[in-house]
Motif scaffolding. Structure first.
Motif: not given
Length: 336
Positions: A213-223
């Protein structure tokens, strides 16, 4: 002969008077320069602390400037130096410099790496906050950057008393969780290497959180960089209170390793995204440091930015007027 002697005396007298006037003008010019410097140095307001020290815009701050703050420490010491070195009459040292003659017991450690800025919590051995600036250009895939070459390492800029070390994490069941994500810094190998300093790391639950889940948030911010020209990100740990069985509120958290590295109860991420036409949107997230169902929408973890500020003791984007923000967590800002 008498006329010649008289002319020589007049000539010498003129040179002497000219030199005297020149000296007076030079001294006045020096005094004026010293006065200007002192006035500038003494302007230690929150917006203009020192003319020689540039303030980093946008970084979170701890409340307002006080008499014993790092900024005033610089102001006081530099003012004393100017007084001793430049003023024809030595000035009495300020009261603050007298009290703190042998140094401040501690100030928040701020370190600027090549591609991110970090404030380190020496008591808990984790960051206070980490600040990043992302763009589409800085996130372009680079085949010469290899994360597998990176190794977690002690940050030798931190005093040995306050460092975390790799052995603190070994066998604890916690991941060494990046605050400045390695995937955000792929311009060159050096940049991604620097995200592996343990000063940028905090203990995170691995399965279900750091790796999911934390990794999903990091990917979302990069997106977000595909939509916005600039994305500014502030990330850090939280230690939040919970009500116990006795009905009272307590802040309780685990520590790991010989150096008692604190395990945060939660983590925050505050983002300000800037469009091509300089419109600003803000998003703020708090996630518990525990396994989370990976199907849980990220919007579930959105919170008012001021709630994080109160809990963390930080002021985010303090040089940004809130009325400039178009949307907060996807909704139109009421402050516009």
């Amino acid at each position: 002969m008498t006329v010649k002697l008289t002319l020589q005396v007049i000539s010498l007298t003129g040179v002497g008077v000219g030199g005297w006037f020149s000296g007076i003008l030079t001294e006045r010019w020096k005094q004026r320069q010293t006065t200007c410097e002192c006035q500038c140095i003494n302007e230690n307001t929150e917006d203009d602390l020192l003319c020689k020290i540039k303030r980093m815009p946008g970084l979170p701050i701890f409340g307002t400037v006080s008499a014993a703050s790092p900024e005033n420490k610089l102001s006081v010491l530099e003012n004393d130096f100017v007084s001793r070195e430049s003023s024809p009459v030595p000035r009495k040292p300020s009261r603050v410099s007298q009290i703190m003659k042998y140094g401040f017991p501690g100030i928040d450690t701020v370190r600027s790496f090549d591609d991110y800025v970090l404030s380190y919590d020496r008591r808990n051995r984790v960051p206070h906050w980490v600040f990043e600036h992302l763009t589409k250009e800085t996130l372009v895939y680079n085949e010469f950057v290899d994360r597998s070459k990176c190794e977690f390492a002690e940050d030798t800029s931190v005093h040995p008393y306050f460092r975390s070390v790799n052995s603190d994490y070994r066998g604890t069941g916690f991941d060494r969780g990046h605050m400045a994500a390695a995937g955000n810094h792929r311009v060159c190998q050096k940049h991604v290497d620097q995200t592996f300093f343990l000063s940028n790391i905090a203990p995170q639950v691995g399965v279900g959180f750091n790796r999911h889940s934390w990794n999903r948030l990091e990917k979302y911010v990069r997106k977000m960089t595909k939509t916005y020209k600039n994305v500014y990100v502030c990330t850090g740990p939280l230690f939040l209170p919970r009500k116990d069985t006795d009905g009272k509120m307590y802040v309780r958290y685990q520590v790991i390793g010989a150096n008692s590295v604190a395990v945060p109860t939660h983590f925050f991420k505050v983002v300000v995204a800037e469009t091509d036409d300089y419109k600003l949107d803000m998003e703020a997230y708090v996630m518990p440091n525990q396994a989370i169902d990976d199907n849980t929408p990220l919007t579930v973890f959105q919170v008012p930015p001021e709630s994080i500020e109160r809990s963390a003791g930080l002021l985010f984007f303090d040089q940004l007027s809130k009325d400039k923000i178009r949307k907060i967590n996807g909704r139109k800002s009421t402050m516009v």
